[in-house]
Design a protein around this motif. Structure first.
Motif, short mmCIF file in Angstrom:
data_model
loop_
_atom_site.label_atom_id
_atom_site.label_comp_id
_atom_site.label_asym_id
_atom_site.label_seq_id
_atom_site.Cartn_x
_atom_site.Cartn_y
_atom_site.Cartn_z
N GLU A 117 0.86 -1.19 0.00
CA GLU A 117 0.00 0.00 0.00
C GLU A 117 0.89 1.24 0.00
O GLU A 117 1.77 1.39 0.86
CB GLU A 117 -0.90 0.02 1.24
CG GLU A 117 -2.05 -0.97 1.18
CD GLU A 117 -2.98 -0.84 2.38
OE1 GLU A 117 -4.04 -1.47 2.40
OE2 GLU A 117 -2.63 -0.09 3.33
N HIS A 118 0.67 2.09 -0.97
CA HIS A 118 1.50 3.28 -1.16
C HIS A 118 0.57 4.49 -1.24
O HIS A 118 -0.52 4.38 -1.80
CB HIS A 118 2.29 3.11 -2.48
CG HIS A 118 3.30 4.18 -2.74
ND1 HIS A 118 2.95 5.43 -3.19
CD2 HIS A 118 4.65 4.19 -2.62
CE1 HIS A 118 4.05 6.16 -3.34
NE2 HIS A 118 5.10 5.42 -3.00
N PRO A 119 0.98 5.65 -0.73
CA PRO A 119 0.07 6.80 -0.72
C PRO A 119 -0.21 7.40 -2.10
O PRO A 119 -1.13 8.22 -2.24
CB PRO A 119 0.80 7.83 0.16
CG PRO A 119 2.25 7.42 0.13
CD PRO A 119 2.23 5.92 -0.01
N GLY A 120 0.56 6.99 -3.13
CA GLY A 120 0.40 7.61 -4.44
C GLY A 120 1.38 8.76 -4.60
O GLY A 120 2.01 9.20 -3.63
N ALA A 121 1.52 9.25 -5.82
CA ALA A 121 2.54 10.26 -6.08
C ALA A 121 2.14 11.12 -7.27
O ALA A 121 1.22 10.78 -8.01
CB ALA A 121 3.89 9.58 -6.35
N ALA A 122 2.81 12.24 -7.39
CA ALA A 122 2.61 13.12 -8.54
C ALA A 122 3.97 13.39 -9.19
O ALA A 122 4.99 13.44 -8.50
CB ALA A 122 1.98 14.43 -8.11
N ALA A 123 3.98 13.52 -10.51
CA ALA A 123 5.21 13.80 -11.25
C ALA A 123 4.93 14.90 -12.26
O ALA A 123 3.78 15.14 -12.64
CB ALA A 123 5.72 12.54 -11.94
#
Lengths: 183, 183
Positions: free
Chosen positions: B41-47
């Protein structure tokens, strides 16, 4: 690039599953500060863009438990221990699609998420396809889907394909074949 | 697609770190068999693909501990709890490059490795750049690198860029701008 390097002080293993090993290491940053680095050890994987003589790609649908949805992807699978990625690609293409390929070409290799995982993925182009006798694994539920490459690219634009390796494999193939000219 | 669905029998959490939670669930397959599914489970990310008026992209170099090397990537960062991905992208662009952007556009979102992780990554195009006053986090060692988009695409071909989000962001931007015509 040595001035950016983080050095391991202490290796930690917090979980060893069937596929994943979770590392939790203490490391020294470039300025001497100490931090922890948590990441996933993964065996690596191979993926295939199977391209027919008519310019179609063979995709697969399967349930992806972590994201709770059916994903449309290029065929792929994890490497067995010390397995050559090309051999893995050949095996997975047959198991997941029922096709074998006479012509193979390595397209590129990349890391799926180098901030928290060492998973490396090797992508191959497979051409000159023929029907094979291979069967899927008993616990693998995978449905093939054959679409023109241009349509697969459109499925990225519409959000029907949301899987990193598939986007990379299809975009890379499109660049190789300049598929845009055919749209 | 219900016939492909795997259903959770029992949720298992085997590790909770600062960033990652490791799940080890028991699930029922479509044929009724029971298996385990281990995933992150990962919080998610932005690029961000930051594009200058001259058609250059701003990349960053940083040490990636899991793969033991300096990676050249587009700027990116993890989402804070309940953070809007666009806000995250704005923050990370400033922290990692020292630039802010007046014009933002969502390009696409994807899952980095849906077989073993729920990490979703949101990629934005940032244009009309200006110098900002933001500083990097104290424990973040990141060096910017400004190259023409066509040169960044070439760095994928040569294997200098091996990070999934960067390959996807740059290929997607290239398709938007048909950068090949400029090569």
């Amino acid at each position: 690039m040595e001035h950016l390097k983080e050095k391991m002080l202490e290796k930690g293993i917090v979980f060893e599953g069937n596929i994943l090993t979770i590392r939790y290491d203490r490391v020294t940053l470039p300025d001497g500060a100490v931090r922890t680095r948590e990441f996933v050890e993964h065996p690596g994987a191979a993926a295939i863009v199977p391209l027919t003589a008519q310019g179609e790609v063979i995709l697969v649908r399967q349930w992806r438990y972590p994201i709770g949805q059916v994903a449309i992807e290029i065929p792929a699978g994890k490497l067995d221990l010390d397995e050559d990625p090309l051999e893995c690609a050949k095996r997975e293409l047959e198991e997941e699609t029922g096709f074998a390929a006479r012509r193979w070409q390595h397209m590129l290799s990349f890391y799926t998420s180098p901030g928290f995982s060492d998973e490396e993925l090797h992508v191959y182009l497979a051409q000159d396809l023929k029907v094979s006798n291979a069967r899927p694994d008993d616990d693998e539920f995978v449905e093939p889907l054959v679409v023109p490459l241009a349509a697969a690219l459109e499925m990225i634009a519409t959000g029907e394909i949301v899987d990193a390796k598939s986007i990379i494999g299809l975009y890379h193939a499109a660049r190789m074949f300049q598929a845009d000219k055919e749209r």
